[in-house]
Design an enzyme around this catalytic site. Structure first.
Site, PDB file in Angstrom:
ATOM      1  CD  GLN A  52      -2.295   1.468   2.814  1.00 31.09           C
ATOM      2  OE1 GLN A  52      -2.363   0.331   3.305  1.00 31.09           O
ATOM      3  NE2 GLN A  52      -2.527   2.720   3.233  1.00 31.09           N
ATOM      4  CB  THR A  83      -9.735  -4.299   5.756  1.00 30.14           C
ATOM      5  OG1 THR A  83      -9.013  -2.888   5.502  1.00 30.14           O
ATOM      6  CG2 THR A  83     -10.083  -4.892   4.327  1.00 30.14           C
ATOM      7  CB  THR A  85      -7.662   0.804   4.268  1.00 28.22           C
ATOM      8  OG1 THR A  85      -7.679   1.472   5.578  1.00 28.22           O
ATOM      9  CG2 THR A  85      -6.360   1.282   3.340  1.00 28.22           C
ATOM     10  CB  CYS A 196     -10.800   2.074  11.233  1.00 30.51           C
ATOM     11  SG  CYS A 196      -9.422   0.976  11.405  1.00 30.51           S
ATOM     12  CB  THR A 197     -12.267  -3.619  12.427  1.00 28.58           C
ATOM     13  OG1 THR A 197     -12.837  -3.624  11.261  1.00 28.58           O
ATOM     14  CG2 THR A 197     -12.996  -4.427  13.465  1.00 28.58           C
ATOM     15  CD  GLU A 198      -8.118  -2.508  13.468  1.00 29.93           C
ATOM     16  OE1 GLU A 198      -7.487  -3.431  13.001  1.00 29.93           O
ATOM     17  OE2 GLU A 198      -8.685  -1.489  12.820  1.00 29.93           O
TER      18      GLU A 198
END
Length: 229
Positions: A52, A83, A85, A196-198
């Protein structure tokens, strides 16, 4: 029950959250000893992140496509990318497999529309906030999308990559992200996506007044709706 295919490792904390939520969801909906039918292919986050950063997106797509094809061969009926991103290459992955991909942006747009929200704030990785691939997909459902000012992107990215992907949940960082969310509300957002999962490890609905749309929770719910239909 259909088998849910997962492409994970982006990060492993994200994959663990998906796996736990899917199984808890089946337990709650079906009861007894029931658990989710899943197939998971977990990639190396360091490898994909390096690709990336080098803007080698065809190579990123190749890694995720190989994982998705493995999941398909293992018997998955449909596919989730664990994800936000890397949804940048979601269409390439979807084109390479013969099973449907449940696109996260479509799930979020449907959830907002169902609640009558027409203007969404989006908080995620710096990459996802600064490029239009994900927010444009949401906007394609007739919604207005707000992202934090560019000056805030590095703050959010630091919290995600230096803390949350390593399982660290810091109170001071929660205050920073809550401030970013409240600024989006002040800018006109009727709800804010935790993209974002986090971030769901850090911020809950109880922490803010504006409605939040937790991406992973909603993605999991949509997957369970499909798997158990």
């Amino acid at each position: 029950m259909q088998t849910i295919g997962l492409v994970g490792g982006l990060s492993w904390e994200s994959s663990a959250a998906y796996y736990e939520a899917l199984n808890r969801g089946v337990e709650e909906r079906v009861g007894q000893l029931s658990s989710a039918r899943t197939v998971l292919s977990s990639v190396d986050f360091a490898e994909v992140t390096a690709l990336q950063e080098a803007e080698r997106w065809d190579d990123v797509a190749a890694v995720l496509t190989a994982a998705a094809q493995g999941v398909e061969r293992a018997g998955a009926d449909f596919l989730l990318l664990c994800t936000t991103t890397y949804h940048l290459v979601a269409e390439q992955v979807a084109d390479a497999v013969g099973i449907p991909l449940l696109h996260l942006a479509d799930v979020l747009a449907d959830a907002a529309t169902a609640q009558g929200v027409t203007s969404l704030g989006f908080v995620g990785t710096e990459f996802a906030m600064s490029r239009p691939f994900f927010t444009d997909r949401i906007a394609g459902h007739g919604l207005t999308v707000h992202v934090p000012p560019a000056a805030e992107h590095a703050t959010v990215d630091r919290v995600i990559y230096e803390e949350l992907v390593h399982g660290r949940v810091e109170t001071a960082s929660r205050r920073e992200i809550v401030r970013v969310i409240e600024d989006l509300w002040d800018a006109g957002a009727g709800g804010v996506v935790l993209g974002c999962t986090e971030l769901e490890l850090l911020v809950q609905q109880a922490d803010v007044d504006v409605p939040v749309f937790p991406a992973t929770t909603l993605h999991v719910a949509a997957a369970l709706d499909r798997a158990l239909a």
